[in-house]
Scaffold this active site. Structure first.
Site, PDB file in Angstrom:
ATOM      1  N   GLY A   6      24.319  11.679 -29.539  1.00  0.00           N
ATOM      2  CA  GLY A   6      23.910  12.339 -28.308  1.00  0.00           C
ATOM      3  C   GLY A   6      24.487  11.633 -27.094  1.00  0.00           C
ATOM      4  N   ALA A   7      24.707  10.323 -27.235  1.00  0.00           N
ATOM      5  CA  ALA A   7      25.226   9.563 -26.096  1.00  0.00           C
ATOM      6  C   ALA A   7      26.638  10.038 -25.728  1.00  0.00           C
ATOM      7  CB  ALA A   7      25.219   8.076 -26.417  1.00  0.00           C
ATOM      8  N   GLY A  17       0.843  -1.198   0.000  1.00  0.00           N
ATOM      9  CA  GLY A  17       0.000   0.000   0.000  1.00  0.00           C
ATOM     10  C   GLY A  17       0.874   1.242   0.000  1.00  0.00           C
ATOM     11  N   GLY A  18       0.309   2.307   0.539  1.00  0.00           N
ATOM     12  CA  GLY A  18       1.047   3.570   0.588  1.00  0.00           C
ATOM     13  C   GLY A  18       2.337   3.470   1.376  1.00  0.00           C
TER      14      GLY A  18
HETATM   15  C1  HXC Z   1      -3.679  -4.219  12.251  1.00  0.00           C
HETATM   16  C2  HXC Z   1      -2.666  -6.090  11.470  1.00  0.00           C
HETATM   17  C3  HXC Z   1      -2.429  -5.481  10.232  1.00  0.00           C
HETATM   18  C4  HXC Z   1      -2.882  -4.153  10.063  1.00  0.00           C
HETATM   19  C5  HXC Z   1      -1.629  -7.457  10.143  1.00  0.00           C
HETATM   20  N1  HXC Z   1      -2.171  -7.306  11.370  1.00  0.00           N
HETATM   21  N2  HXC Z   1      -1.800  -6.350   9.428  1.00  0.00           N
HETATM   22  N3  HXC Z   1      -3.286  -5.460  12.474  1.00  0.00           N
HETATM   23  N4  HXC Z   1      -3.505  -3.558  11.108  1.00  0.00           N
HETATM   24  N5  HXC Z   1      -2.683  -3.485   8.941  1.00  0.00           N
HETATM   25  C6  HXC Z   1      -2.180  -8.292  12.415  1.00  0.00           C
HETATM   26  C7  HXC Z   1      -3.033  -9.487  12.104  1.00  0.00           C
HETATM   27  O1  HXC Z   1      -4.361  -9.232  12.466  1.00  0.00           O
HETATM   28  C8  HXC Z   1      -2.405 -10.559  12.957  1.00  0.00           C
HETATM   29  O2  HXC Z   1      -2.845 -10.409  14.279  1.00  0.00           O
HETATM   30  C9  HXC Z   1      -0.957 -10.195  12.942  1.00  0.00           C
HETATM   31  O3  HXC Z   1      -0.874  -8.829  12.575  1.00  0.00           O
HETATM   32  C10 HXC Z   1      -0.156 -11.000  11.949  1.00  0.00           C
HETATM   33  O4  HXC Z   1      -0.816 -10.970  10.691  1.00  0.00           O
HETATM   34  P1  HXC Z   1      -1.137 -12.282   9.849  1.00  0.00           P
HETATM   35  O5  HXC Z   1      -2.190 -11.915   8.877  1.00  0.00           O
HETATM   36  O6  HXC Z   1      -1.404 -13.430  10.758  1.00  0.00           O
HETATM   37  O7  HXC Z   1       0.250 -12.521   9.148  1.00  0.00           O
HETATM   38  P2  HXC Z   1       0.543 -13.019   7.661  1.00  0.00           P
HETATM   39  O8  HXC Z   1      -0.287 -14.226   7.372  1.00  0.00           O
HETATM   40  O9  HXC Z   1       2.007 -13.137   7.558  1.00  0.00           O
HETATM   41  O10 HXC Z   1       0.048 -11.858   6.710  1.00  0.00           O
HETATM   42  C11 HXC Z   1       0.702 -10.636   6.762  1.00  0.00           C
HETATM   43  C12 HXC Z   1      -0.066  -9.597   5.908  1.00  0.00           C
HETATM   44  C13 HXC Z   1      -1.554  -9.637   6.332  1.00  0.00           C
HETATM   45  C14 HXC Z   1       0.055  -9.998   4.440  1.00  0.00           C
HETATM   46  C15 HXC Z   1       0.588  -8.282   6.108  1.00  0.00           C
HETATM   47  O11 HXC Z   1      -1.620  -9.503   7.746  1.00  0.00           O
HETATM   48  C16 HXC Z   1      -2.338  -8.530   5.729  1.00  0.00           C
HETATM   49  O12 HXC Z   1      -2.765  -8.621   4.577  1.00  0.00           O
HETATM   50  N6  HXC Z   1      -2.592  -7.495   6.534  1.00  0.00           N
HETATM   51  C17 HXC Z   1      -3.394  -6.397   6.102  1.00  0.00           C
HETATM   52  C18 HXC Z   1      -2.618  -5.552   5.191  1.00  0.00           C
HETATM   53  C19 HXC Z   1      -3.351  -4.328   4.828  1.00  0.00           C
HETATM   54  O13 HXC Z   1      -4.372  -4.374   4.108  1.00  0.00           O
HETATM   55  N7  HXC Z   1      -2.919  -3.209   5.430  1.00  0.00           N
HETATM   56  C20 HXC Z   1      -3.527  -1.945   5.202  1.00  0.00           C
HETATM   57  C21 HXC Z   1      -2.984  -1.490   3.860  1.00  0.00           C
HETATM   58  S1  HXC Z   1      -3.430   0.113   3.516  1.00  0.00           S
HETATM   59  P3  HXC Z   1      -3.109 -11.658  15.228  1.00  0.00           P
HETATM   60  O14 HXC Z   1      -3.512 -11.056  16.521  1.00  0.00           O
HETATM   61  O15 HXC Z   1      -4.198 -12.455  14.580  1.00  0.00           O
HETATM   62  O16 HXC Z   1      -1.813 -12.401  15.281  1.00  0.00           O
HETATM   63  C22 HXC Z   1      -2.151   0.968   4.041  1.00  0.00           C
HETATM   64  C23 HXC Z   1      -2.283   2.382   3.722  1.00  0.00           C
HETATM   65  C24 HXC Z   1      -1.009   3.095   3.977  1.00  0.00           C
HETATM   66  O17 HXC Z   1      -1.252   0.511   4.604  1.00  0.00           O
HETATM   67  C25 HXC Z   1      -1.192   4.437   3.396  1.00  0.00           C
HETATM   68  C26 HXC Z   1       0.004   5.283   3.541  1.00  0.00           C
HETATM   69  C27 HXC Z   1      -0.141   6.523   2.739  1.00  0.00           C
END
Ligand code: HXC
Length: 524
Positions: free
Chosen positions: A411-412, A176-177
């Site tokens: 040019g290079a 993401g971002g």
């Molecule tokens: C809160 C999160 C989290 C998040 C993971 N966790 N991502 N908690 N916010 N963004 C937590 C899970 O709930 C889990 O908690 C623990 O972290 C480990 O995650 P798992 O899913 O079990 O691990 P894994 O299978 O390795 O997968 C990792 C992952 C997946 C691919 C990163 O967790 C995922 O897809 N997370 C969401 C990613 C996402 O959509 N983020 C927001 C993107 S938008 P528990 O307690 O169950 O262990 C963004 C905008 C930024 O980031 C903008 C900036 C400008």
């Protein structure tokens, strides 16, 4: 309020226990899960990155302030990121290391504030920032506060750009971002197997474009090393990646007001390399490996190549001469004849600007047949991308030493560190060919009318051969350019190391400034 009647021993115990708790991050179960995936923890990574015992941690007792989604029941000291300062080879650096064991390393308000604190300190004292990324992105429970936190970090990345070196390590998810903080820094290092970066993940890709792609194929280390050019160095594992950061850092200064650190060097400055005299093939269409030249001339035959697999027709990386860091830019005749294309121009332009920002002299080795022709390049904007490289050389004020080994056409020739674009010392080997275009192309343009009337193939070939020879005699040498002073000298290849070193010694006190302006408008 009753006085705290605990003894100092009890208070020290409390401190020790809190510290131990913070060091456990999300707990031993999650630490084991991290290890099972071949990943180190945030603190283990810092132990490898920094000099032993040098780490001073900030904000160990910080925790989040979110009460939504039951988060008030889940608090972890440090809140998912370890921050502070330490040293690498005795030199101060500020660091943050994201802790995947706490909420998947996701970024909260307080987590962002911790990172911003060390970035502000780094800017205040003029020290580099190294960030280790391993995070699920914005902490979903915190919503917009987390997005604000990201933007606060981006703002600091931008302010620090060109002031202190910024190095990003990606050892896990970065999606993401969140990818934009590493993207705003000077260098990105990823490890095979465990790292991935993308703006939108496979699920969204499937929904929007119906494309099915794995995490690795979308944003793994190899993808970003070979195809996108986002990544500068690929490590086999995390340990190697962290040692790469230490190595990379050894070529960089603390900030834009300092020179990169000189190191002890026992390699003789005047080392002769006879092999260089025979390295360029007699046949101008035969390739050779430019990296052989680089390894023969640099201190101890060392070269840290960056973006090695992206646009391999141009080579970029760091080396030292007499122990002083330089950036090397070199066309690679071994790949696409060393032609300049969109990706090569982008890669080299960014590297030259990085060197210029951090007072690293640029040594350019030229063997370039020109720009790559074709609709793909024109439609892709080679005009603008090629201009980036030209711009980068033309605005750079660091010492620039250029050696033309063989071809420098069209040019290079201008672009690749020529005298006209503020090259300080320009040399050529006797094998150099400097002209508007190669002999074949030139003959076809200059004698188009005569060739049109020639129907007999043998006669036509003899005519072309004769004219090509005449053109080659006249232009395909370094001496026409040397006559105009566009070259400072034609040098013996075996002495190239010493000639570059003497040029760099002379240029060590060079002062050059660009006219005052808000900022240039480089064709991005
Ligand atoms: C809160 C999160 C989290 C998040 C993971 N966790 N991502 N908690 N916010 N963004 C937590 C899970 O709930 C889990 O908690 C623990 O972290 C480990 O995650 P798992 O899913 O079990 O691990 P894994 O299978 O390795 O997968 C990792 C992952 C997946 C691919 C990163 O967790 C995922 O897809 N997370 C969401 C990613 C996402 O959509 N983020 C927001 C993107 S938008 P528990 O307690 O169950 O262990 C963004 C905008 C930024 O980031 C903008 C900036 C400008």
């Amino acid at each position: 309020m009753p006085a705290d009647e605990r003894t100092i021993e009890e208070k020290l115990n409390e401190l020790r226990e809190l510290r131990e708790k913070a060091c456990l991050g999300g707990g031993s179960g999650r630490i084991e899960a991290q290890h099972r995936r071949g990943k180190l923890t945030a603190r283990e990574r810092l132990e490898i990155l920094l000099d032993e015992g040098s780490f001073e941690e900030f904000d160990m007792f910080v925790s989040h302030r979110c009460v939504d989604f039951g988060l008030s029941e889940q608090e972890y000291l440090s809140d998912g990121v370890v921050t502070g300062f330490g040293t690498i080879d005795g030199r101060l650096v500020f660091v943050f290391s994201q802790d995947f064991t706490v909420f998947g390393g996701s970024l909260s308000e307080m987590y962002a504030a911790k990172i911003c604190k060390i970035m502000d300190k780094a800017m205040a004292v003029g020290a580099p920032i190294i960030g280790i990324n391993d995070s699920g992105g914005a902490r979903i429970q915190e919503g917009v506060v987390s997005l604000g936190g990201y933007a606060e970090i981006f703002k600091r990345n931008i302010a620090a750009s060109g002031v202190v070196p910024q190095i990003s390590v990606v050892f896990g998810p970065c999606a993401g971002g969140a990818v934009y903080s590493p993207a705003l820094t000077d260098f990105i290092i990823m490890s095979k197997e465990t790292s991935y970066m993308f703006v939108t993940g496979p699920k969204v890709v499937k929904t929007v474009t119906n494309e099915v792609v794995s995490v690795e194929d979308l944003g793994g280390a190899d993808v970003h090393a070979v195809r996108s050019g986002v990544n500068h160095l690929v490590a086999e594992d995390e340990q190697e990646g962290l040692l790469m950061v230490r190595k990379l850092f050894s070529y960089l200064p603390q900030n834009n007001l300092e020179d990169p650190p000189a190191r002890r060097c026992d390699d003789p400055a005047d080392r002769i390399e006879e092999d260089l005299d025979y390295l360029v093939p007699v046949n101008p269409n035969r390739p050779y490996n430019m990296k052989d030249v680089i390894f023969l001339i640099t201190d101890n035959h060392e070269f840290l190549e960056l973006q090695a697999q992206f646009a391999p027709n141009i080579v970029t990386g760091f080396a030292t001469f007499e122990g002083r860091p330089v950036g090397i830019v070199a066309n690679q005749p071994n790949y696409l004849a060393g032609v300049l294309d969109i990706n090569a121009a982008r890669k080299a332009a960014r590297f030259v600007r990085c060197c210029d920002a951090f007072n690293v002299p640029v040594v350019t080795l030229v063997d370039v047949p020109g720009f790559l022709p074709g609709t793909a390049q024109e439609y892709g904007g080679i005009i603008l991308h090629g201009a980036k490289l030209l711009f980068a050389y033309g605005e750079a004020t660091v010492p620039k030493v250029t050696v033309i080994l063989r071809k420098a056409y069209g040019g290079a020739y201008d672009v690749m560190g020529s005298k006209h674009l503020r090259g300080d010392i320009n040399y050529a080997w006797p094998t150099a060919e400097i002209a508007v275009m190669g002999p074949r192309g030139a003959v076809e343009v200059l004698h188009a009318r005569e060739l049109e009337g020639m129907l007999d193939e043998t006669q036509r070939k003899a005519f072309i051969d004769e004219k090509e020879n005449a053109y080659r005699q006249r232009f395909a040498s370094p001496y026409v350019a040397a006559r105009y002073g566009y070259l400072d000298d034609v040098i013996t290849p075996h002495n190239t190391r010493f000639r570059i070193i003497k040029a760099l010694r002379m240029l060590a006190t060079k002062k050059d400034v660009n006219p005052a302006k808000k900022h240039a408008n480089i064709p991005l």
